[in-house]
Design a protein around this motif. Structure first.
Motif, PDB file in Angstrom:
ATOM      1  N   VAL A  56      32.738  38.619  60.696  1.00 37.95           N
ATOM      2  CA  VAL A  56      34.117  38.339  60.085  1.00 37.95           C
ATOM      3  C   VAL A  56      33.742  37.503  58.732  1.00 37.95           C
ATOM      4  CG1 VAL A  56      36.294  36.561  59.945  1.00 37.95           C
ATOM      5  CG2 VAL A  56      35.879  38.272  61.922  1.00 37.95           C
ATOM      6  N   THR A  57      32.697  36.382  59.147  1.00 39.17           N
ATOM      7  CA  THR A  57      32.121  35.791  57.618  1.00 39.17           C
ATOM      8  C   THR A  57      31.676  36.579  56.680  1.00 39.17           C
ATOM      9  OG1 THR A  57      31.736  33.692  59.064  1.00 39.17           O
ATOM     10  CG2 THR A  57      30.664  33.902  57.044  1.00 39.17           C
ATOM     11  N   ASP A  58      30.914  37.557  57.099  1.00 37.11           N
ATOM     12  CA  ASP A  58      30.278  38.705  56.128  1.00 37.11           C
ATOM     13  C   ASP A  58      31.242  39.152  55.345  1.00 37.11           C
ATOM     14  OD1 ASP A  58      27.647  37.708  56.921  1.00 37.11           O
ATOM     15  OD2 ASP A  58      27.274  39.322  58.234  1.00 37.11           O
ATOM     16  N   ALA A  59      32.270  39.927  56.018  1.00 34.43           N
ATOM     17  CA  ALA A  59      33.495  40.764  55.343  1.00 34.43           C
ATOM     18  C   ALA A  59      34.110  39.761  54.480  1.00 34.43           C
ATOM     19  CB  ALA A  59      34.353  41.253  56.705  1.00 34.43           C
ATOM     20  N   VAL A  60      34.459  38.691  54.822  1.00 31.38           N
ATOM     21  CA  VAL A  60      35.157  37.727  53.874  1.00 31.38           C
ATOM     22  C   VAL A  60      34.159  37.538  52.609  1.00 31.38           C
ATOM     23  CG1 VAL A  60      35.999  35.473  53.352  1.00 31.38           C
ATOM     24  CG2 VAL A  60      36.813  36.669  55.543  1.00 31.38           C
ATOM     25  N   ASN A  61      32.993  37.280  52.738  1.00 33.09           N
ATOM     26  CA  ASN A  61      32.030  37.145  51.711  1.00 33.09           C
ATOM     27  C   ASN A  61      31.809  38.438  50.870  1.00 33.09           C
ATOM     28  OD1 ASN A  61      31.464  34.361  52.591  1.00 33.09           O
ATOM     29  ND2 ASN A  61      29.729  35.090  53.639  1.00 33.09           N
ATOM     30  N   VAL A  62      31.732  39.433  51.565  1.00 27.45           N
ATOM     31  CA  VAL A  62      31.679  40.738  50.514  1.00 27.45           C
ATOM     32  C   VAL A  62      33.029  40.947  49.903  1.00 27.45           C
ATOM     33  CG1 VAL A  62      31.667  43.351  50.912  1.00 27.45           C
ATOM     34  CG2 VAL A  62      30.068  41.749  52.002  1.00 27.45           C
ATOM     35  N   TYR A  63      34.211  40.416  50.515  1.00 24.67           N
ATOM     36  CA  TYR A  63      35.306  40.639  49.786  1.00 24.67           C
ATOM     37  C   TYR A  63      35.574  39.906  48.473  1.00 24.67           C
ATOM     38  CZ  TYR A  63      40.316  40.006  48.495  1.00 24.67           C
ATOM     39  OH  TYR A  63      41.210  39.879  47.639  1.00 24.67           O
ATOM     40  N   LEU A  64      35.142  38.454  48.592  1.00 27.00           N
ATOM     41  CA  LEU A  64      35.130  37.490  47.604  1.00 27.00           C
ATOM     42  C   LEU A  64      34.186  37.845  46.414  1.00 27.00           C
ATOM     43  CD1 LEU A  64      35.644  34.300  49.746  1.00 27.00           C
ATOM     44  CD2 LEU A  64      37.354  35.328  48.160  1.00 27.00           C
ATOM     45  N   ASP A  65      32.887  38.252  46.976  1.00 33.20           N
ATOM     46  CA  ASP A  65      31.991  38.743  45.843  1.00 33.20           C
ATOM     47  C   ASP A  65      32.448  39.948  45.149  1.00 33.20           C
ATOM     48  OD1 ASP A  65      30.346  36.699  46.791  1.00 33.20           O
ATOM     49  OD2 ASP A  65      28.906  38.166  48.087  1.00 33.20           O
ATOM     50  N   CYS A  66      33.065  40.757  45.798  1.00 33.82           N
ATOM     51  CA  CYS A  66      33.617  42.025  44.988  1.00 33.82           C
ATOM     52  C   CYS A  66      34.624  41.669  44.181  1.00 33.82           C
ATOM     53  CB  CYS A  66      34.048  43.094  45.972  1.00 33.82           C
ATOM     54  SG  CYS A  66      32.681  44.031  46.994  1.00 33.82           S
ATOM     55  N   ARG A  67      35.547  40.884  44.751  1.00 37.67           N
ATOM     56  CA  ARG A  67      36.759  40.111  43.989  1.00 37.67           C
ATOM     57  C   ARG A  67      36.191  39.540  42.581  1.00 37.67           C
ATOM     58  NH1 ARG A  67      40.195  37.152  42.476  1.00 37.67           N
ATOM     59  NH2 ARG A  67      42.519  37.619  42.578  1.00 37.67           N
ATOM     60  N   SER A  68      35.274  38.874  42.780  1.00 40.51           N
ATOM     61  CA  SER A  68      34.510  38.045  41.652  1.00 40.51           C
ATOM     62  C   SER A  68      33.952  39.241  40.656  1.00 40.51           C
ATOM     63  CB  SER A  68      33.504  37.103  42.015  1.00 40.51           C
ATOM     64  OG  SER A  68      32.804  36.471  40.912  1.00 40.51           O
ATOM     65  N   LEU A  69      33.078  39.992  41.245  1.00 42.72           N
ATOM     66  CA  LEU A  69      32.527  41.012  40.199  1.00 42.72           C
ATOM     67  C   LEU A  69      33.663  41.745  39.617  1.00 42.72           C
ATOM     68  CD1 LEU A  69      29.721  42.224  42.370  1.00 42.72           C
ATOM     69  CD2 LEU A  69      29.497  41.135  40.310  1.00 42.72           C
ATOM     70  N   SER A  70      34.866  42.139  39.998  1.00 40.86           N
ATOM     71  CA  SER A  70      35.733  43.105  39.314  1.00 40.86           C
ATOM     72  C   SER A  70      36.644  42.010  38.385  1.00 40.86           C
ATOM     73  CB  SER A  70      36.902  43.354  40.594  1.00 40.86           C
ATOM     74  OG  SER A  70      37.602  42.054  40.990  1.00 40.86           O
ATOM     75  N   ASP A  71      36.501  40.847  38.349  1.00 43.18           N
ATOM     76  CA  ASP A  71      37.224  40.004  37.297  1.00 43.18           C
ATOM     77  C   ASP A  71      36.163  40.026  36.249  1.00 43.18           C
ATOM     78  OD1 ASP A  71      39.302  39.277  38.758  1.00 43.18           O
ATOM     79  OD2 ASP A  71      38.532  37.517  39.561  1.00 43.18           O
ATOM     80  N   GLN A  72      34.841  40.144  36.166  1.00 44.05           N
ATOM     81  CA  GLN A  72      33.813  40.058  35.530  1.00 44.05           C
ATOM     82  C   GLN A  72      33.608  41.393  34.750  1.00 44.05           C
ATOM     83  OE1 GLN A  72      30.452  38.420  37.299  1.00 44.05           O
ATOM     84  NE2 GLN A  72      31.564  36.671  38.293  1.00 44.05           N
ATOM     85  N   ALA A  73      33.487  42.405  35.758  1.00 45.84           N
ATOM     86  CA  ALA A  73      32.964  43.570  35.006  1.00 45.84           C
ATOM     87  C   ALA A  73      33.669  44.915  35.363  1.00 45.84           C
ATOM     88  CB  ALA A  73      31.500  43.999  35.847  1.00 45.84           C
ATOM     89  N   LEU A  74      34.703  44.891  35.912  1.00 45.79           N
ATOM     90  CA  LEU A  74      35.712  46.177  36.350  1.00 45.79           C
ATOM     91  C   LEU A  74      36.486  46.586  35.007  1.00 45.79           C
ATOM     92  CD1 LEU A  74      36.647  47.953  38.360  1.00 45.79           C
ATOM     93  CD2 LEU A  74      38.832  46.463  38.592  1.00 45.79           C
ATOM     94  N   VAL A  75      36.265  47.860  34.501  1.00 45.54           N
ATOM     95  CA  VAL A  75      36.988  48.460  33.356  1.00 45.54           C
ATOM     96  C   VAL A  75      37.432  49.832  33.920  1.00 45.54           C
ATOM     97  CG1 VAL A  75      35.781  47.226  31.698  1.00 45.54           C
ATOM     98  CG2 VAL A  75      34.688  49.192  32.582  1.00 45.54           C
ATOM     99  N   ASP A  76      38.446  50.189  33.387  1.00 45.25           N
ATOM    100  CA  ASP A  76      38.895  51.467  33.553  1.00 45.25           C
ATOM    101  C   ASP A  76      38.106  52.486  32.693  1.00 45.25           C
ATOM    102  OD1 ASP A  76      39.823  51.667  30.793  1.00 45.25           O
ATOM    103  OD2 ASP A  76      41.840  51.267  31.245  1.00 45.25           O
ATOM    104  N   GLY A  77      38.482  53.821  32.599  1.00 45.17           N
ATOM    105  CA  GLY A  77      37.791  55.014  32.101  1.00 45.17           C
ATOM    106  C   GLY A  77      37.800  54.730  30.620  1.00 45.17           C
ATOM    107  N   GLY A  78      38.740  53.993  30.171  1.00 41.76           N
ATOM    108  CA  GLY A  78      38.415  53.930  28.602  1.00 41.76           C
ATOM    109  C   GLY A  78      37.930  52.754  28.239  1.00 41.76           C
ATOM    110  N   GLY A  79      37.407  51.982  29.243  1.00 38.54           N
ATOM    111  CA  GLY A  79      36.284  50.756  28.920  1.00 38.54           C
ATOM    112  C   GLY A  79      37.301  49.486  28.874  1.00 38.54           C
ATOM    113  N   GLN A  80      38.483  49.558  29.212  1.00 30.98           N
ATOM    114  CA  GLN A  80      39.300  48.531  29.258  1.00 30.98           C
ATOM    115  C   GLN A  80      39.563  47.753  30.357  1.00 30.98           C
ATOM    116  OE1 GLN A  80      40.804  47.395  26.142  1.00 30.98           O
ATOM    117  NE2 GLN A  80      39.520  49.059  25.219  1.00 30.98           N
ATOM    118  N   LYS A  81      39.897  46.414  30.407  1.00 28.54           N
ATOM    119  CA  LYS A  81      40.120  45.740  31.725  1.00 28.54           C
ATOM    120  C   LYS A  81      41.398  46.176  32.113  1.00 28.54           C
ATOM    121  CE  LYS A  81      38.682  41.792  32.767  1.00 28.54           C
ATOM    122  NZ  LYS A  81      37.498  41.097  33.256  1.00 28.54           N
ATOM    123  N   PRO A  82      41.617  46.443  33.345  1.00 32.30           N
ATOM    124  CA  PRO A  82      42.740  46.688  34.036  1.00 32.30           C
ATOM    125  C   PRO A  82      44.019  45.744  34.032  1.00 32.30           C
ATOM    126  CG  PRO A  82      41.331  46.942  35.649  1.00 32.30           C
ATOM    127  CD  PRO A  82      40.584  46.453  34.514  1.00 32.30           C
TER     128      PRO A  82
END
Length: 82
Positions: A56-82
């Protein structure tokens, strides 16, 4: 999540459901509680509180890490932040 391209339910169907708005969970303790309840049937043989298990701790940590990365680096096909 985006609602682009999605249609609203017809009022006759929507009236049969209750809408509950819940703030997003970001607190690791609350997330572990939710994850433990969700995974309770799938995780067996764990001694002690399920919220404190490595799974459970690992699952939560992975979720929080992915969420943090999505705020920093996630973009759509046009290079824009959603």
């Amino acid at each position: 999540a985006t609602d682009t391209g999605k249609k609203d339910l017809p009022a006759s169907i929507r009236a049969r459901f209750s809408e509950i708005y819940v703030d997003e969970l970001l607190d690791p303790v609350e997330l572990r509680t939710v994850a433990a309840r969700y995974l309770a049937g799938a995780l067996t043989g764990i001694s002690g509180p399920l919220e404190q298990s490595d799974n459970v701790t690992d699952a939560v940590n992975v979720y929080l890490d992915c969420r943090s990365l999505s705020d920093q680096a996630l973009v759509d096909g046009g290079g824009q932040k959603p």
